[in-house]
Motif scaffolding. Structure first.
Motif, PDB file in Angstrom:
ATOM      1  N   SER A 173       0.820  -1.214   0.000  1.00 27.49           N
ATOM      2  CA  SER A 173       0.000   0.000   0.000  1.00 27.49           C
ATOM      3  C   SER A 173       0.850   1.258   0.000  1.00 27.49           C
ATOM      4  N   MET A 174       1.905   1.254   0.812  1.00 25.96           N
ATOM      5  CA  MET A 174       2.763   2.432   0.878  1.00 25.96           C
ATOM      6  C   MET A 174       3.442   2.682  -0.466  1.00 25.96           C
ATOM      7  N   SER A 175       3.918   1.628  -1.103  1.00 29.32           N
ATOM      8  CA  SER A 175       4.571   1.764  -2.416  1.00 29.32           C
ATOM      9  C   SER A 175       3.587   2.274  -3.457  1.00 29.32           C
ATOM     10  N   TYR A 176       2.400   1.687  -3.468  1.00 34.24           N
ATOM     11  CA  TYR A 176       1.376   2.092  -4.419  1.00 34.24           C
ATOM     12  C   TYR A 176       1.001   3.553  -4.216  1.00 34.24           C
ATOM     13  N   MET A 177       0.777   3.931  -2.962  1.00 39.27           N
ATOM     14  CA  MET A 177       0.371   5.303  -2.676  1.00 39.27           C
ATOM     15  C   MET A 177       1.472   6.294  -3.033  1.00 39.27           C
ATOM     16  N   GLU A 178       2.705   5.932  -2.798  1.00 42.62           N
ATOM     17  CA  GLU A 178       3.809   6.828  -3.145  1.00 42.62           C
ATOM     18  C   GLU A 178       3.887   7.000  -4.657  1.00 42.62           C
ATOM     19  N   HIS A 207       2.666   8.430   1.121  1.00 47.48           N
ATOM     20  CA  HIS A 207       2.532   7.029   1.525  1.00 47.48           C
ATOM     21  C   HIS A 207       2.095   6.860   2.975  1.00 47.48           C
TER      22      HIS A 207
END
Length: 129
Positions: A86-91, A97
């Motif tokens: 999720s953090m990677s996708y959001m970034e 993120h």
């Protein structure tokens, strides 16, 4: 989804959403429809979309959905791999993120009317402009 299944229009219905810079989209994919059933599916879809605002007046329904959302978020945040994903996708998509802030925003704006969600509702709060 249940209104399509209960009426025997289709069993297979899926939803997908994504954010691209400047655009948030949501799509419904309805498959496995008999050729003669396409028009009734279209009609039911239009009726569902036109009546979506009524769901936000049903306190019992909203309470059940909110509890389910809380469960999904807490379950999701227990898995380190999903948090990292999720953090990677959001970034990549949003340039931000903060998964916790995103999830808190979802809970805070859960009862917002579907009208103008991007300009004045939940997505305007969560997705940077």
């Amino acid at each position: 989804m249940s209104r399509f299944r209960n009426k025997g229009l289709t069993y297979t219905i899926d939803m997908d959403r994504d954010y691209l810079p400047g655009t948030y989209y949501y799509q419904l994919v309805i498959s496995a429809v008999d050729e003669g059933g396409i028009e009734p599916v279209k009609e039911e879809l239009i009726n569902a979309l036109l009546s979506i605002d009524n769901l936000f007046r049903d306190e019992y329904y909203l309470s059940k959905r909110m509890n389910y959302l809380k469960y999904l978020l807490s379950d999701y945040l227990r898995r380190p791999v999903q948090i990292a994903e999720s953090m990677s996708y959001m970034e990549l998509k949003l340039g931000n993120h903060d998964v916790t802030k995103f999830n808190e925003g979802l809970k805070e704006h859960f009862r917002d009317s579907p009208k103008n969600l991007i300009t004045t509702g939940v997505w305007s709060e969560i997705i940077p402009s």
